[in-house]
Scaffold this active site. Structure first.
Site, PDB file in Angstrom:
ATOM      1  N   ALA A  74       0.756  -1.184  -0.147  1.00  0.00           N
ATOM      2  CA  ALA A  74       0.197  -0.005   0.066  1.00  0.00           C
ATOM      3  C   ALA A  74       0.944   1.317   0.015  1.00  0.00           C
ATOM      4  O   ALA A  74       1.685   1.478   1.080  1.00  0.00           O
ATOM      5  CB  ALA A  74      -0.880   0.115   1.081  1.00  0.00           C
ATOM      6  N   THR A  75       0.872   2.105  -1.219  1.00  0.00           N
ATOM      7  CA  THR A  75       1.717   3.187  -1.345  1.00  0.00           C
ATOM      8  C   THR A  75       1.044   4.252  -1.701  1.00  0.00           C
ATOM      9  O   THR A  75       0.014   4.019  -2.573  1.00  0.00           O
ATOM     10  CB  THR A  75       2.848   3.165  -2.284  1.00  0.00           C
ATOM     11  OG1 THR A  75       2.429   2.455  -3.622  1.00  0.00           O
ATOM     12  CG2 THR A  75       3.924   1.607  -1.720  1.00  0.00           C
ATOM     13  N   GLY A  76       1.359   5.429  -1.410  1.00  0.00           N
ATOM     14  CA  GLY A  76       0.770   6.623  -2.121  1.00  0.00           C
ATOM     15  C   GLY A  76      -0.665   6.660  -1.885  1.00  0.00           C
ATOM     16  O   GLY A  76      -1.381   6.410  -0.766  1.00  0.00           O
ATOM     17  N   ASN A  77      -1.496   7.127  -3.099  1.00  0.00           N
ATOM     18  CA  ASN A  77      -3.059   7.233  -3.054  1.00  0.00           C
ATOM     19  C   ASN A  77      -3.487   5.779  -2.660  1.00  0.00           C
ATOM     20  O   ASN A  77      -4.881   5.715  -2.087  1.00  0.00           O
ATOM     21  CB  ASN A  77      -3.498   7.650  -4.253  1.00  0.00           C
ATOM     22  CG  ASN A  77      -3.072   9.241  -4.450  1.00  0.00           C
ATOM     23  OD1 ASN A  77      -3.009   9.937  -3.525  1.00  0.00           O
ATOM     24  ND2 ASN A  77      -2.856   9.664  -5.486  1.00  0.00           N
TER      25      ASN A  77
ATOM     26  N   ALA B 114      -2.347  -7.805  -4.119  1.00  0.00           N
ATOM     27  CA  ALA B 114      -2.665  -6.350  -4.253  1.00  0.00           C
ATOM     28  C   ALA B 114      -3.832  -5.700  -3.230  1.00  0.00           C
ATOM     29  O   ALA B 114      -4.656  -6.426  -2.817  1.00  0.00           O
ATOM     30  CB  ALA B 114      -3.094  -6.103  -5.769  1.00  0.00           C
TER      31      ALA B 114
ATOM     32  N   ASN C 249      -5.761  -3.376  -4.235  1.00  0.00           N
ATOM     33  CA  ASN C 249      -6.987  -2.915  -4.810  1.00  0.00           C
ATOM     34  C   ASN C 249      -7.975  -4.005  -5.073  1.00  0.00           C
ATOM     35  O   ASN C 249      -8.476  -4.179  -6.234  1.00  0.00           O
ATOM     36  CB  ASN C 249      -6.760  -1.947  -5.942  1.00  0.00           C
ATOM     37  CG  ASN C 249      -5.924  -2.730  -6.801  1.00  0.00           C
ATOM     38  OD1 ASN C 249      -4.963  -3.312  -6.680  1.00  0.00           O
ATOM     39  ND2 ASN C 249      -6.436  -2.372  -8.222  1.00  0.00           N
TER      40      ASN C 249
ATOM     41  N   TRP D  90      -9.007 -13.472 -18.723  1.00  0.00           N
ATOM     42  CA  TRP D  90      -8.357 -14.397 -19.847  1.00  0.00           C
ATOM     43  C   TRP D  90      -8.650 -15.807 -19.514  1.00  0.00           C
ATOM     44  O   TRP D  90      -8.356 -16.689 -20.392  1.00  0.00           O
ATOM     45  CB  TRP D  90      -6.609 -14.109 -19.571  1.00  0.00           C
ATOM     46  CG  TRP D  90      -6.481 -12.718 -20.183  1.00  0.00           C
ATOM     47  CD1 TRP D  90      -5.970 -11.664 -19.193  1.00  0.00           C
ATOM     48  CD2 TRP D  90      -6.356 -12.277 -21.308  1.00  0.00           C
ATOM     49  NE1 TRP D  90      -5.620 -10.830 -20.144  1.00  0.00           N
ATOM     50  CE2 TRP D  90      -5.894 -10.910 -21.355  1.00  0.00           C
ATOM     51  CE3 TRP D  90      -6.954 -12.787 -22.551  1.00  0.00           C
ATOM     52  CZ2 TRP D  90      -5.697 -10.103 -22.508  1.00  0.00           C
ATOM     53  CZ3 TRP D  90      -6.715 -12.141 -23.912  1.00  0.00           C
ATOM     54  CH2 TRP D  90      -6.258 -11.001 -23.893  1.00  0.00           C
TER      55      TRP D  90
ATOM     56  N   GLU E 117       3.788  -9.402 -14.014  1.00  0.00           N
ATOM     57  CA  GLU E 117       2.664 -10.566 -14.470  1.00  0.00           C
ATOM     58  C   GLU E 117       3.352 -11.264 -15.523  1.00  0.00           C
ATOM     59  O   GLU E 117       3.069 -12.441 -15.487  1.00  0.00           O
ATOM     60  CB  GLU E 117       1.217  -9.570 -14.816  1.00  0.00           C
ATOM     61  CG  GLU E 117       0.458 -10.867 -14.536  1.00  0.00           C
ATOM     62  CD  GLU E 117      -1.087  -9.886 -14.796  1.00  0.00           C
ATOM     63  OE1 GLU E 117      -1.706  -9.587 -13.718  1.00  0.00           O
ATOM     64  OE2 GLU E 117      -1.555  -9.553 -15.726  1.00  0.00           O
TER      65      GLU E 117
END
Length: 327
Positions: free
Chosen positions: A106-109, A196, A198, A221, A286
């Site tokens: 978790a970085t920044g915004n 991740a 999000n 996919w 990825e």
């Protein structure tokens, strides 16, 4: 496979019917082992801190979903709703008193926008009833929200080094995770997931997902033609996959396994990215993930139910969304 040696006692030699029963039982066992060979057993050895060795047979994951791929070509279960017995698995893992780690970047915004919802939902649905340690990798500890965690849960902050601030966030995080796994994490947990931030948990994410090496199918996919998979096609890249090769397309949002196996992937990723940069190639996390799992087959594959993009039309194969992706 170990040979089965049956020695009759005096009574069995005197009673032919008992000898027949023993031999008939041996024949049945031989047929079972012939139909379900040793390859169906996933053997994970873990020596610290709990010093246990266990063997878990893939028959715990039944085959009640003919509408989906439930087993890979290398006999690894693909975990869908309805393909596993949660009660049996819980009974098994409860006896081992395992601890599962969940690491998130978790970085920044992203810290302010996603971390609170991620942690609150993970506290509610991730490995309920088991010891869990949340590892939060961040460049600003002041942005980490206060959340009252449930029982058996704790968290640790992994601050990203300031000297790497000009590097890609994923690369910085993986370098930091490599060091933390070597120094601490491998001694604290039996299994480790990196995710991740999000995304948000919607339903139970339980022990059916545990394995030596865990990969996540990409929700988009999975339903597309393999010829169209966005593998790295540049021959000079360390992540190169030729046309005609590849099993699935895996999502980078979730990987897992034992700490040593997660560490093995991280080392390969860091080496691949470094080699590509030396060759002036800009490759993605990825693409290296997919190359790694092409060579090192995962022992658990999570269906798109474990990371579904709600912006997509939900097909009938998706019965129970465990995590919603937030692109």
């Amino acid at each position: 496979m170990e040979s089965l040696l049956i020695i009759g006692n005096e009574n069995s030699r005197e009673n032919p019917s008992e000898v027949f029963c023993v031999l008939w039982t041996a024949l049945i066992l031989a047929v079972i082992f012939a139909v379900f060979p040793c390859k169906c057993f996933t053997s994970i050895r873990y020596y610290h801190p709990h010093n246990f060795r266990w063997d878990l047979c893939s028959f715990l994951f039944n085959r009640k979903r003919p509408d989906v791929i439930a087993t890979t070509g290398w006999l690894t279960p693909v975990i869908w709703e309805g393909t596993y017995n949660r009660q049996v698995l819980d009974k098994y893992y409860k006896r081992l008193n395992i601890t599962v780690g969940l690491a998130v970047l978790a970085t920044g915004n992203f810290t302010r926008q996603y971390l609170r919802h991620f942690l609150k939902s993970a506290d509610k649905y991730f490995m309920v009833g088991y010891n869990v340690i949340f590892y939060i990798s961040t460049d600003n500890t002041y942005d980490i929200p206060y959340i009252e965690l449930g029982p058996l849960r704790s968290f640790k902050t992994l601050r990203l080094p300031d000297e790497d601030c000009n590097q890609d966030h994923t690369f910085r995080n993986m370098k930091n995770m490599r060091n933390k796994i070597i120094q601490d994490i491998q001694y604290e947990v039996n299994f480790l997931f990196t995710m991740a931030v999000n995304q948000i948990f919607k339903k139970d994410f339980g022990v059916e997902t545990l394995g030596k090496s865990v990969a996540q199918l990409h929700s988009w996919w999975y339903f597309r033609n393999p010829r169209d998979f966005p593998y790295e096609r540049r021959v000079t890249s360390a992540a190169f996959i030729p046309f005609g090769e590849g099993d699935f397309y895996y999502h980078g949002a979730i990987i897992g396994g034992t700490p040593n196996n997660v560490l093995a992937f991280i080392k390969e990723y860091l080496k691949g990215i470094t080699d590509d940069r030396t060759n002036k190639l800009d490759s993605t996390y990825e693409s290296h993930l997919n190359k790694y799992f092409l060579i090192n087959k995962p022992t658990r594959v999570l269906s798109p139910e474990y990371n579904w993009n709600p912006k997509l039309k939900t097909p009938p194969q998706i019965k129970r969304i465990k995590i919603a992706w937030r692109p």
